[in-house]
Design a protein around this motif. Structure first.
Motif, PDB file in Angstrom:
ATOM      1  N   ASP A   1      35.626  29.593  61.108  1.00 21.17           N
ATOM      2  CA  ASP A   1      35.640  30.655  62.103  1.00 21.17           C
ATOM      3  C   ASP A   1      36.233  31.921  61.517  1.00 21.17           C
ATOM      4  OD1 ASP A   1      34.360  29.580  64.233  1.00 21.17           O
ATOM      5  OD2 ASP A   1      36.180  28.640  65.095  1.00 21.17           O
ATOM      6  N   ILE A   2      37.315  31.732  60.755  1.00 19.48           N
ATOM      7  CA  ILE A   2      37.968  32.893  60.143  1.00 19.48           C
ATOM      8  C   ILE A   2      37.012  33.578  59.171  1.00 19.48           C
ATOM      9  CG2 ILE A   2      39.849  33.604  58.605  1.00 19.48           C
ATOM     10  CD1 ILE A   2      41.454  31.257  59.943  1.00 19.48           C
ATOM     11  N   ASP A   3      36.238  32.718  58.428  1.00 22.05           N
ATOM     12  CA  ASP A   3      35.251  33.288  57.509  1.00 22.05           C
ATOM     13  C   ASP A   3      34.093  33.949  58.237  1.00 22.05           C
ATOM     14  OD1 ASP A   3      36.768  32.415  55.542  1.00 22.05           O
ATOM     15  OD2 ASP A   3      35.513  30.735  54.923  1.00 22.05           O
ATOM     16  N   GLY A   4      34.052  33.748  59.560  1.00 22.55           N
ATOM     17  CA  GLY A   4      32.984  34.364  60.345  1.00 22.55           C
ATOM     18  C   GLY A   4      31.664  33.631  60.228  1.00 22.55           C
ATOM     19  N   ALA A   5      31.721  32.306  60.021  1.00 18.78           N
ATOM     20  CA  ALA A   5      30.484  31.560  59.872  1.00 18.78           C
ATOM     21  C   ALA A   5      29.830  31.346  61.223  1.00 18.78           C
ATOM     22  CB  ALA A   5      30.781  30.207  59.229  1.00 18.78           C
ATOM     23  N   GLY A   6      28.501  31.365  61.245  1.00 17.64           N
ATOM     24  CA  GLY A   6      27.751  31.105  62.482  1.00 17.64           C
ATOM     25  C   GLY A   6      27.702  29.617  62.755  1.00 17.64           C
ATOM     26  N   ALA A   7      27.114  29.268  63.913  1.00 13.58           N
ATOM     27  CA  ALA A   7      27.056  27.863  64.310  1.00 13.58           C
ATOM     28  C   ALA A   7      26.274  27.046  63.291  1.00 13.58           C
ATOM     29  CB  ALA A   7      26.409  27.750  65.695  1.00 13.58           C
ATOM     30  N   TRP A   8      25.135  27.586  62.868  1.00 12.17           N
ATOM     31  CA  TRP A   8      24.287  26.866  61.938  1.00 12.17           C
ATOM     32  C   TRP A   8      25.008  26.658  60.616  1.00 12.17           C
ATOM     33  CZ3 TRP A   8      20.602  23.664  61.639  1.00 12.17           C
ATOM     34  CH2 TRP A   8      19.917  23.471  60.431  1.00 12.17           C
ATOM     35  N   SER A   9      25.640  27.701  60.141  1.00  9.96           N
ATOM     36  CA  SER A   9      26.330  27.621  58.861  1.00  9.96           C
ATOM     37  C   SER A   9      27.488  26.635  58.956  1.00  9.96           C
ATOM     38  CB  SER A   9      26.780  29.021  58.451  1.00  9.96           C
ATOM     39  OG  SER A   9      28.043  28.972  57.859  1.00  9.96           O
ATOM     40  N   LYS A  10      28.152  26.609  60.110  1.00 13.46           N
ATOM     41  CA  LYS A  10      29.247  25.655  60.281  1.00 13.46           C
ATOM     42  C   LYS A  10      28.714  24.225  60.220  1.00 13.46           C
ATOM     43  CE  LYS A  10      31.471  27.361  63.935  1.00 13.46           C
ATOM     44  NZ  LYS A  10      32.382  27.409  65.074  1.00 13.46           N
ATOM     45  N   PHE A  11      27.566  24.031  60.883  1.00 14.53           N
ATOM     46  CA  PHE A  11      26.974  22.701  60.889  1.00 14.53           C
ATOM     47  C   PHE A  11      26.603  22.288  59.466  1.00 14.53           C
ATOM     48  CE2 PHE A  11      22.976  20.258  60.932  1.00 14.53           C
ATOM     49  CZ  PHE A  11      23.461  19.098  61.487  1.00 14.53           C
ATOM     50  N   TRP A  12      25.971  23.214  58.744  1.00 14.28           N
ATOM     51  CA  TRP A  12      25.447  22.902  57.429  1.00 14.28           C
ATOM     52  C   TRP A  12      26.565  22.745  56.403  1.00 14.28           C
ATOM     53  CZ3 TRP A  12      20.962  20.999  56.483  1.00 14.28           C
ATOM     54  CH2 TRP A  12      20.484  20.956  55.166  1.00 14.28           C
ATOM     55  N   ASN A  13      27.550  23.617  56.478  1.00  8.17           N
ATOM     56  CA  ASN A  13      28.574  23.628  55.422  1.00  8.17           C
ATOM     57  C   ASN A  13      29.813  22.809  55.746  1.00  8.17           C
ATOM     58  OD1 ASN A  13      27.135  25.347  53.654  1.00  8.17           O
ATOM     59  ND2 ASN A  13      27.641  27.075  54.990  1.00  8.17           N
TER      60      ASN A  13
END
Lengths: 487, 335, 403
Positions: free
Chosen positions: B234-246
């Motif tokens: 969240d701090i890195d500003g990742a989107g939902a998809w990116s959070k799921f993937w990474n």
């Protein structure tokens, strides 16, 4: 905690009793294991203590209530006569056959009489002769004169390498049942039709006749996907799918020709698409009886049992249908064929094989046996030709417009072709049906070409035969016996 | 093995054992013997019902039999024939299709449901979880009987459902539905009578039975994911998809691999479902699976030898499949 | 997008999906229960439960389900007296719809409804038999004939009308008697078939087998987790081998072995070969690692024998795993079909799945009976699941999450 004064093992295995408090029922591993243990104990006591159902002296296994019933009926008489009890149990065909085979493989006692459907008899003949779990009846049926009672052609089904392992229980000649009115409307005189070729030509007239609700008529019921009707026709030409020497007949030019001919009759959705189409099966969801009444399906290949079924189960069709012998094929004389059939066998583990044979005799062959009570005239042919003189075979049957169905079937009984069933016949049937489907699909996909169907059929059948030959040849138990003739 | 570290050395003398030398030796004897006694049932049963049959089935694979009594040596014939055996290939193809289909359909759905259920925002999560999981409790035979009626031609719930779907809605929807070729003119679909529909039907049923089961695993995996990782993302500003993937996927990888491997192996061993559903191998053997072929050859034909040979090929396939999947998973982890 | 909006969006998407899948998962069960409670003859006419017999409505849309098109066609085309009688008494609205109807097409739902309403009205209000000539060719059933020539009360009249219509349209209006929910299927299940016997067999095999396996696997797991002994690595090796060998490979040879031991058609051959589960041993080893060594040591100092420690100290601590593994094992045994099917030869020894499979062959058309049988096979597992739900899910996933 009790101190370790007791031998440790006993203690370890009976802590259950230490932990059971009388005031509060509690087990340190939760109540589920306790519940399971209780159920297990109770069920176990029941299972171990349950009285094994008293085994009758003669146990009969059948796969069909109509086979089961005669045994039930004769049981009291038979008990009186011989002092042996008879019990008949019914179970589904497939599992019955598998169970029987399992008993044979492990040589455990099974029943004393087992009814075997013709399609399955081959599976019991796969191994060497000594492994066949049935009693060899060759000598005894000839001695007792049973052999002569039953039409010769029927014995071929129970035959492995010249030995007979069962008593055929039926004759099952076939006829053509047709909707008289509709054929008349189409201007076809059914009685005058001699050959299948003529039939196919005449049927086109009928199929072209408009039917209710824009539906299309079928002149003859022929299976679109299964091969049983085609086999019936091949038997008219005296060809079985596999011959007595275990050689598949798929590449026999006559078989190829017949398959192509058959496919022309059934392919496509209607006669507008395929002008040769005169036959097929009803689409799903149509009721047979209604389709007959409405004249949508007006011809059937019927063995005596199916003709009887029509009468017994579809009384609303009374007077509509007529019977006549099957058309011949050009160049062949046979006006009938055969379909279905059952034999009674006696497992080797039976304690009373002779009595079992007597039982079979009295149920199916004894000319003096009382007739089964039935509300309709019964005209399914008895295997014993002496019984054909009985009045029920000579009565006019109102259901078939007063035709004497019994006499008609009797007149064809000696024409019934010999059918050879080998261990590989069930597989051959499957492969043949596969070929039929493949060729029909090809024919439909290529928009019903005039040319090339025979060639395609030959190609497909050749593939199928190769597969079959591969399987037959790798059977080490039959290798030495391939040339043995089948009586 | 981590277990080795946690094990204490066997206790020595300080035990307050009962008095008397002979009893003391008996005492230490039972201590030394205990692990062997505890493991003995496994060892004995292994020897009788695993080691011996394993050798026997190796031996059987080179023989042709007619039941357990008539046995004849045939060398490699069982295996060479298998390569030419059209039914074997059909069984292998059907089973592979079933396995791949199961993976492709079930994993996304069960993972998706698990992701939804993992959210704290959803109420009644236990109810949903039970609803999804309950089909898995039904044994395959019962499932098959039930679905043979559900898929029944005229009165089965599924055809009736499609039928009423076709009749009830206004003209336009009906016209649209009629264009779907499967539905076609006749609302009665022969689910169990058409060769092409056999595997899809099985896939549908398998979906019903196992989605909840897999979802439970995914859910457990998701619940074990470290929340701090999400906060960092969240701090890195990742989107939902990116959070799921990474974040999510790498974290639940062990579960993922476990589910994929068990689903694959389970699919390759499928037997009861098609056998009871089609009461055999289905139209044109379109539902023939490898285990079913083994069963037919061994117990309906009586050739235990060929059945054993098929069993060995099945074992070999399963080994390769699981090794590939595990290696892929490991390799992916390092990259 | 701000956060509350996203939450709302998430919820509006998530709930329908979840509910859809939950419904799809549960509908087959619901259908199963409904079907098993329906009387045999009306099975085909109502998708779920039959409508309760409300006063007055004697036919429902479902009654025409078998072939509404044929019925409509017959009414509109035929010249027979019964059809004419019905046509004469149709309401104007239905008549209009009937005119718009093209034969050969699907009948619209509102036409069907209109017809049903009219028929219901006729049944209730008219004396259909006032002109016996009308029903001359209808082949009255024995049941109907009982009413002929008698003075009928209002209710009898209605019943009589209903039967008359049924006789006149035997195919189109399949049957108009209805029944409420019935346990007839269950009754037949336990009287026609020795079903209780099969249940007891299954219960015996399952309960005994489960307890045996849980106990022996836990013992093995305990030894692996808490003891250092010679040959431990060998045990691990053997266990891993077992995990990689599918049971199906051993079917022919175990069958051969069991045949030689003489265990064909005996429950031993189901209980004994599966008495130790390698999977269970791994699960229990994992769980037993969590048993504190101090506790074991303390028990030893108290003079507990090793087996006693296993039973009284270790097992209670791994109770969740016992619950989980019990359910796994119970599921497996209760539902097992292939091996018992190969081994068990006499009918009185059959377990539930084998018996049910045979019933499919014997009672193909008898949906209600099969459904009742299926339900009997599901209920015990469901009960156990409810009892062990918590332990089961935690135990099941314990190994996989850690990898």
């Amino acid at each position: 905690m009790p101190s370790a004064q007791f031998p440790c093992f006993i203690q370890a295995f009976c802590p259950f009793f230490f932990r059971l408090k009388t005031s509060k029922f509690e087990f340190h591993l939760g109540y589920i294991p306790l519940v399971l243990m209780t159920i297990g104990l109770v069920a176990g006591i029941y299972v171990l203590q349950r009285p094994t159902p008293p085994r009758a002296d003669l146990e009969v296994w059948t796969f069909n209530p109509s086979h089961n019933e005669p045994y039930q009926l004769i049981a009291p008489d038979f008990h009186q006569k011989t002092g042996l009890t008879v019990k008949a149990a019914n179970s589904p065909l497939r599992s019955l056959m598998r169970r029987t085979l399992a008993h044979f493989m492990t040589q455990t006692p099974s029943a004393d009489v087992i009814m075997v459907e013709q399609g399955y008899i081959g599976t019991f003949f796969r191994g060497p002769l000594k492994d066949v779990g049935f009693v060899d009846l060759t000598e005894i049926v000839k001695e007792k004169g049973i052999y002569q009672l039953v039409p010769e052609s029927r014995w071929s089904v129970a035959n492995k390498e010249g030995h007979l392992f069962g008593v055929p229980l039926d004759v099952h000649p076939m006829m053509l049942a047709y909707h008289e009115q509709v054929w008349k409307e189409a201007g076809v005189d059914m009685e005058s039709i001699e050959t299948w070729e003529e039939f196919a030509e005449a049927a086109k007239k009928l199929v072209a006749m408009p039917a209710a609700q824009g539906r299309h008529r079928l002149a003859l019921e022929l299976n679109n996907t299964g091969s049983e009707h085609l086999e019936v026709m091949l038997l008219q030409k005296d060809i079985g799918l596999i011959d007595a020497a275990l050689k598949p007949q798929f590449t026999n030019p006559e078989v190829v020709k017949s398959l192509a001919w058959y496919i022309r009759l059934i392919a496509g959705r209607n006669h507008l698409e395929n002008p040769d189409k005169i036959a097929g099966t009803l689409s799903s969801g149509d009721f047979l009886s209604r389709a007959i009444q409405e004249g949508l399906l007006v011809g059937f290949l019927v063995a005596d049992w199916r003709a009887q079924n029509f009468q017994d189960q579809n009384p609303e069709l009374a007077g509509i249908l007529r019977l006549r012998p099957l058309p011949k094929f050009e160049g062949y004389h046979r006006r009938t064929s055969t379909m279905g059939g059952t034999m009674a066998t006696i497992p080797k583990t039976s304690k009373h094989p002779e009595a079992a044979l007597d039982l079979i005799y009295s149920v199916y062959l004894d000319p003096n046996a009382p007739d089964r009570p039935s509300k309709n005239i019964s005209f399914i042919l008895s295997p014993n030709r002496q019984k054909w003189a009985k009045p029920n075979y000579h009565e006019p049957v109102p259901f078939y417009g007063g035709q004497v169905a019994g006499e008609l079937f009797i007149s064809l009984a000696d024409e019934v072709p010999k059918r050879i069933l080998t261990p590989y016949t069930p597989l051959a049937r499957e492969k043949f049906a596969e070929a039929l489907n493949a060729c029909r699909t090809w024919y439909e996909a290529n928009n019903f070409p005039r040319e090339g169907l025979e060639e395609h059929c030959a190609k497909v059948l050749k593939e199928m035969e190769q597969d079959l030959v591969l399987r037959i040849n790798r059977n080490v138990f039959l290798k030495n016996n391939q040339s043995a003739s089948q009586n | 093995m981590s277990s080795l570290k946690t094990i204490n050395p066997p206790p020595k003398t300080e035990i307050r054992s009962p008095a008397g030398a002979s009893e003391r030796s008996l005492w230490s004897f039972q201590q030394a013997l205990a692990p062997y006694v505890l493991v003995a049932p496994f060892i004995i049963l292994f020897a009788i019902f695993m080691a011996y049959p394993l050798m026997k089935s190796f031996w059987l694979a080179f023989h042709q039999t007619n039941g357990p009594q008539s046995i004849q040596y045939v060398g490699f014939d069982n295996f060479t024939f298998m390569f030419k055996d059209a039914y074997f290939w059909k069984a292998l193809w059907n089973t592979t299709l079933f396995a791949v289909g199961n993976l492709a359909i079930q994993i996304p759905i069960s993972l998706g449901l698990a992701l939804l259920l993992n959210s704290k925002l959803i109420y009644g999560r236990n109810i949903f979880r039970f609803a999804f999981f309950s089909p898995h409790l039904v044994g395959n035979v019962f499932v098959a009987v039930m679905f043979s009626l559900l898929f029944g031609l005229q009165y089965g719930l599924i055809n009736v459902g499609i039928d009423s779907l076709l009749r009830l809605p206004p003209e336009s929807i009906e016209a649209f539905l009629r264009k779907i070729p499967v539905v076609g003119e006749a609302p009665q679909i022969r689910w169990l009578g058409k060769a092409e529909l056999a595997i899809p039907t099985l896939l549908l049923i398998a979906l019903w039975t196992s989605v909840g089961f897999q979802m439970i695993y995914f859910l457990a995996g998701l619940q074990a994911v470290d929340k701090e990782l999400y906060e960092a993302a969240d701090i890195d500003g990742a989107g939902a998809w990116s959070k799921f993937w990474n974040v999510t996927l790498p974290q639940i990888k062990p579960v993922f691999v476990f589910v994929v491997v068990t689903t694959t192996i389970g699919s390759y061993k499928v037997f009861e479902l098609p056998y009871v559903l089609f009461q055999g191998a289905g139209p044109n053997r379109s539902a023939l699976t490898m285990v079913m072929y083994l069963f037919f050859e061994g117990f309906e034909t009586g050739d235990l030898g060929y059945a054993a040979a098929i069993g060995w090929v099945l074992t070999f396939i399963l080994l390769i499949v699981s090794v590939i999947q595990i290696i892929l998973a490991k390799g992916g982890g390092k990259a | 997008m701000n956060r509350p909006l996203r939450i709302i969006l998430f919820k509006t998407l998530a709930y329908p999906i979840l509910i859809l899948f939950a419904v799809l998962s549960l509908v087959p069960f619901f259908w199963l229960v409904c079907a098993s409670l329906k009387p045999r003859d009306i099975f085909t006419r109502y998708t779920f439960l039959p409508p309760a017999a409300e006063g007055g409505k004697l036919l429902t849309v479902g009654d025409l389900r078998t072939s509404p098109e044929k019925f409509v066609t017959r009414i509109s085309e035929n010249k027979d007296p019964v059809s004419q009688l019905i046509r004469q008494n149709l309401s104007p609205k239905t008549e209009e719809m009937l005119k718009a109807f093209v034969p050969g097409q699907f009948a619209r739902e509102n036409l069907k409804k209109g017809l049903i309403d009219d028929l219901n009205r006729m049944i209730q209000e008219m004396n259909l038999y006032s002109d016996p000539a009308v029903f001359k060719d209808a082949n009255l059933s024995a049941e109907t004939r009982k009413f002929v020539g008698k003075t009928l009360g209002k209710e009898e009249q209605t019943d009589f009308n209903r039967l008359l219509l049924k006789d006149a349209f035997p195919d189109e209006i399949a049957r108009t008697e209805w029944s409420k929910l019935t346990f007839d299927n269950y009754y037949r299940l336990f009287t026609q078939i020795p079903f209780l016997n099969y249940i007891i067999n299954s219960a015996f095999v399952t309960c005994v087998g489960t307890l045996l396996t849980v106990f022996l696997s836990a013992a093995g797991g305990f030894a692996l987790a808490k003891y250092q002994f010679r040959g431990k690595h060998l045990v691990y090796l053997l266990m891993s081998t077992t995990l990689f060998i599918p049971g199906e490979l051993l079917l022919p040879s175990v069958y051969d072995l069991v045949y030689k031991i003489g265990w064909i058609n005996s429950y031993y051959s189901i209980l004994v070969p599966g008495a130790v589960s390698v999977f269970g041993m791994f699960l229990f080893r994992q769980a037993m690692l969590g048993v504190p060594d101090d506790l074991i040591e303390a028990a030893r100092i108290d003079g507990c024998s090793e087996l006693r420690i296993f039973w009284s100290v270790a097992l209670p601590i791994v109770r969740p795993m016992i619950g989980a593994f019990t359910l796994i094992q119970f599921l497996g045994l209760w539902n097992s079909f292939m091996w018992p099917g190969i081994i068990l030869q006499t009918q009185e020894k059959y377990t539930l799945p084998i018996a049910l499979n045979n019933m499919v062959g014997l009672y193909q058309q008898d949906y209600g009976l099969l459904m009742a049988g299926t339900l009997m096979g599901i209920i015990p597992v469901m009960l156990l699941f409810f009892a062990l739900q918590k332990e089961f899910i935690s135990g099941l996933t314990a190994g996989a999450v850690k990898g």
